[in-house]
Enzyme design. Structure first.
Site, mmCIF file in Angstrom:
data_model
loop_
_atom_site.group_PDB
_atom_site.id
_atom_site.type_symbol
_atom_site.label_atom_id
_atom_site.label_comp_id
_atom_site.label_asym_id
_atom_site.label_seq_id
_atom_site.Cartn_x
_atom_site.Cartn_y
_atom_site.Cartn_z
ATOM 1 N N ALA A 121 2.290 -13.160 -21.676
ATOM 2 C CA ALA A 121 3.238 -13.001 -19.952
ATOM 3 C C ALA A 121 2.643 -11.627 -19.691
ATOM 4 O O ALA A 121 3.225 -11.136 -18.487
ATOM 5 C CB ALA A 121 4.104 -12.559 -20.729
ATOM 6 N N ASP A 148 8.254 -10.117 -31.385
ATOM 7 C CA ASP A 148 6.211 -9.226 -31.584
ATOM 8 C C ASP A 148 5.225 -9.925 -32.240
ATOM 9 O O ASP A 148 5.764 -10.821 -33.474
ATOM 10 C CB ASP A 148 7.668 -8.322 -32.076
ATOM 11 C CG ASP A 148 5.891 -6.895 -31.664
ATOM 12 O OD1 ASP A 148 4.714 -6.960 -32.830
ATOM 13 O OD2 ASP A 148 6.587 -6.048 -31.809
ATOM 14 N N TYR A 160 -9.429 1.327 -29.994
ATOM 15 C CA TYR A 160 -9.390 0.151 -29.376
ATOM 16 C C TYR A 160 -10.735 -1.374 -29.639
ATOM 17 O O TYR A 160 -10.273 -2.018 -30.359
ATOM 18 C CB TYR A 160 -9.025 -0.102 -27.925
ATOM 19 C CG TYR A 160 -9.471 -0.800 -26.915
ATOM 20 C CD1 TYR A 160 -8.101 -1.849 -27.004
ATOM 21 C CD2 TYR A 160 -10.670 -1.135 -26.604
ATOM 22 C CE1 TYR A 160 -8.665 -3.034 -26.064
ATOM 23 C CE2 TYR A 160 -10.484 -2.762 -25.237
ATOM 24 C CZ TYR A 160 -9.792 -3.669 -26.138
ATOM 25 O OH TYR A 160 -9.228 -4.926 -24.858
ATOM 26 N N ALA A 216 -2.236 -7.743 -27.489
ATOM 27 C CA ALA A 216 -2.600 -6.835 -27.498
ATOM 28 C C ALA A 216 -2.237 -5.255 -26.959
ATOM 29 O O ALA A 216 -2.014 -5.751 -25.842
ATOM 30 C CB ALA A 216 -4.551 -6.529 -27.510
ATOM 31 N N ILE A 245 -3.809 -11.798 -18.160
ATOM 32 C CA ILE A 245 -5.080 -12.888 -18.166
ATOM 33 C C ILE A 245 -3.899 -14.199 -19.053
ATOM 34 O O ILE A 245 -3.897 -15.397 -18.435
ATOM 35 C CB ILE A 245 -5.966 -12.125 -19.136
ATOM 36 C CG1 ILE A 245 -6.531 -11.526 -18.682
ATOM 37 C CG2 ILE A 245 -6.967 -13.992 -19.946
ATOM 38 C CD1 ILE A 245 -8.074 -10.473 -19.869
HETATM 39 C C1 UD1 Z 1 -13.041 -0.165 -21.156
HETATM 40 C C2 UD1 Z 1 -13.690 -1.475 -22.532
HETATM 41 C C3 UD1 Z 1 -13.241 -2.669 -22.408
HETATM 42 C C4 UD1 Z 1 -12.186 -2.959 -22.441
HETATM 43 C C5 UD1 Z 1 -11.627 -2.521 -21.424
HETATM 44 C C6 UD1 Z 1 -9.600 -2.374 -21.065
HETATM 45 C C7 UD1 Z 1 -15.194 0.070 -23.069
HETATM 46 C C8 UD1 Z 1 -16.582 0.396 -23.324
HETATM 47 N N1 UD1 Z 1 -14.657 -0.889 -22.206
HETATM 48 O O1 UD1 Z 1 -13.571 -0.909 -20.933
HETATM 49 O O2 UD1 Z 1 -13.421 -3.134 -23.645
HETATM 50 O O3 UD1 Z 1 -11.639 -4.268 -22.629
HETATM 51 O O4 UD1 Z 1 -11.111 -0.743 -21.407
HETATM 52 O O5 UD1 Z 1 -9.429 -1.859 -21.931
HETATM 53 O O6 UD1 Z 1 -14.546 0.507 -23.236
HETATM 54 N N2 UD1 Z 1 -12.938 5.111 -14.199
HETATM 55 C C9 UD1 Z 1 -12.867 6.146 -13.121
HETATM 56 N N3 UD1 Z 1 -11.370 6.587 -12.745
HETATM 57 C C10 UD1 Z 1 -10.767 6.134 -13.065
HETATM 58 C C11 UD1 Z 1 -10.432 4.980 -14.818
HETATM 59 C C12 UD1 Z 1 -11.842 4.858 -14.799
HETATM 60 O O7 UD1 Z 1 -14.116 6.404 -12.699
HETATM 61 O O8 UD1 Z 1 -9.097 6.925 -12.666
HETATM 62 C C13 UD1 Z 1 -14.163 5.241 -14.518
HETATM 63 C C14 UD1 Z 1 -14.271 4.602 -16.477
HETATM 64 O O9 UD1 Z 1 -14.741 6.392 -16.782
HETATM 65 C C15 UD1 Z 1 -15.209 3.718 -16.662
HETATM 66 C C16 UD1 Z 1 -14.948 2.461 -15.612
HETATM 67 O O10 UD1 Z 1 -13.913 3.752 -14.844
HETATM 68 O O11 UD1 Z 1 -16.264 4.123 -16.795
HETATM 69 C C17 UD1 Z 1 -14.099 1.824 -15.817
HETATM 70 O O12 UD1 Z 1 -12.870 2.168 -17.275
HETATM 71 P P1 UD1 Z 1 -11.897 0.954 -17.181
HETATM 72 O O13 UD1 Z 1 -11.655 0.227 -15.996
HETATM 73 O O14 UD1 Z 1 -10.388 1.882 -18.128
HETATM 74 O O15 UD1 Z 1 -12.504 0.231 -18.659
HETATM 75 P P2 UD1 Z 1 -13.764 0.691 -19.060
HETATM 76 O O16 UD1 Z 1 -13.938 2.143 -20.116
HETATM 77 O O17 UD1 Z 1 -14.937 -0.375 -18.725
#
Ligand code: UD1
Length: 370
Positions: free
Chosen positions: A11, A59, A181, A81, A14
């Site tokens: 739901a 669940d 995670y 998850a 993805i």
């Molecule tokens: C993470 C996981 C990925 C997972 C995804 C969703 C890692 C390396 N990757 O991706 O496998 O599937 O989460 O759960 O752990 N950012 C900002 N401002 C914000 C929010 C985020 O600058 O308000 C930056 C973060 O610092 C990061 C990038 O945006 O550098 C992406 O963040 P996010 O979308 O949370 O995903 P990841 O950490 O890349």
């Protein structure tokens, strides 16, 4: 041959797109989902879940619910998850319970009622930092960042203090599990490969990069930077950027992800394998924030570069997609500009509650943003 496919966590963002893709080609789709509050604030069947989908609210840790859901099923896509990397560092019991134990329960039931194939959503997070090249040409597989460099820069450095350059990361790179995670995702993919092989089923794992698109959980402030930025921009707030904004990610549209899952369900060469799945184009977070503000008609909302780091974040990880291309025939199709425009259009029709400040407080209280 049409199949009955069970999507756990179907739901969600993805799962709904995947369900649609499977229905379109004639499969029957059942979803097992507990409709958690962080993703489904009203805890009701989401309007975007196709009407033909049989939804079973339950669940993945509940053996009875899983047993019921598996009845008459040919294949399983396991998406259920908890998905916030930062949040996983303090909600340790919840993340381990849902992601690790939930997968164990699923397989306990699958042993009794085997299916043809199980495809699990893994994650690029298991790599930790991606693969890098040093100034002298050496490839570095086990890069660890010690935080901000003394000169104020953020890129990982070699032993002589020279910045490393990110290069495409293949599935063979050594894993570096830096968050609860990531650990859970590794457990999920390994349980899937190990137990499908052991019990005469087929298994595959897709290591997903940053997925975006319409239907993304806008009010879940713990994950999905495009959704987080969208919720802020829609509320007239500038995107808040961690570090200096030059960290690079690969954003892949959810329609490409849905196609990758369909390929992984069908393809004979997917069995027993893990695949990187992304778009093949990497961008800096600052660029993405600017493009998104523009796509949403608010180019005046200049991103705020905070210079703070979020615990568990990696600097760069860009995918090598040659295996998915060669074995599955996977190639992303969605243009990023087009995807952003569509996302903007969808966001404009939503009520996006900006809960970023709240989430940031939770992380700060625990020293997970500094
Ligand atoms: C993470 C996981 C990925 C997972 C995804 C969703 C890692 C390396 N990757 O991706 O496998 O599937 O989460 O759960 O752990 N950012 C900002 N401002 C914000 C929010 C985020 O600058 O308000 C930056 C973060 O610092 C990061 C990038 O945006 O550098 C992406 O963040 P996010 O979308 O949370 O995903 P990841 O950490 O890349």
């Amino acid at each position: 041959m049409p199949e009955t496919v069970l999507i756990t966590g179907g739901a969600g963002f993805i799962g709904r797109h995947l369900a649609h893709a499977l229905l379109q080609r004639g499969d029957r789709v059942r979803v097992l989902d507990s409709l958690i509050e962080q993703v489904h604030p009203d805890r009701v069947r989401p309007a975007e879940l196709a009407g033909e989908v049989e939804l079973s609210v339950g669940d993945v840790r509940d053996p009875d619910a899983v047993r019921q859901a598996l009845k008459g099923v040919d294949s399983v896509v396991h998406l259920a998850a908890e998905v916030g990397v930062g949040q996983s560092m303090y909600a340790v019991d919840r993340y381990t319970s849902v992601n690790d134990y939930g997968t164990a329960v699923l397989f306990q039931e699958l042993i009794a009622a085997p299916v043809r194939r199980v495809v699990v959503a893994s994650s690029m997070s298991i790599y930790g930092e991606g693969l890098y090249r040093a100034a002298d040409g050496r490839l570095m597989e086990d890069v660890v960042r010690a935080g901000r460099n003394p000169d104020g820069t953020w890129d990982p450095l070699d032993d002589q203090g020279r910045p490393l350059t990110p290069v495409p990361t293949p599935e063979s790179k050594v894993n570096a599990l830096r968050s609860v995670y990531a650990l859970g995702k590794y457990v999920q993919e390994q349980l899937t490969l190990m137990l499908t092989r052991q019990y005469g089923m087929e298994g595959a794992a897709l290591r997903l990069w940053n997925v975006y698109g319409p239907g993304q959980a806008l009010s879940n402030p713990y994950t999905g930077v495009l959704a987080i930025f969208a919720a802020r921009i829609a509320n007239g707030q500038a995107p808040m950027i961690f570090e200096d904004g030059a960290q690079r990610r690969d954003f892949v549209h959810v329609s490409d992800i849905a196609r990758a899952f369909v390929l992984a369900l069908d393809h004979p060469q997917a069995n027993g394998e893990v695949f990187n799945i992304a778009s093949g184009e990497d961008r800096s977070i600052e660029e993405v924030a600017r493009l998104q503000a523009k796509a949403m008609g608010r180019p005046d909302l200049t991103p705020e570069i905070t210079g703070k780091a979020r615990a568990g974040d990696i600097r760069h990880c860009i995918p090598d997609l040659s295996k998915a291309e060669a074995r599955l025939g996977y190639r992303a199709a969605k243009d990023f500009g087009e995807g952003l425009a569509e996302l903007a259009e969808w966001v404009a029709r939503q009520e996006a509650k900006d809960r970023v400040a709240e989430a940031r407080k939770e992380l700060e209280m625990r020293g997970l943003v500094a």
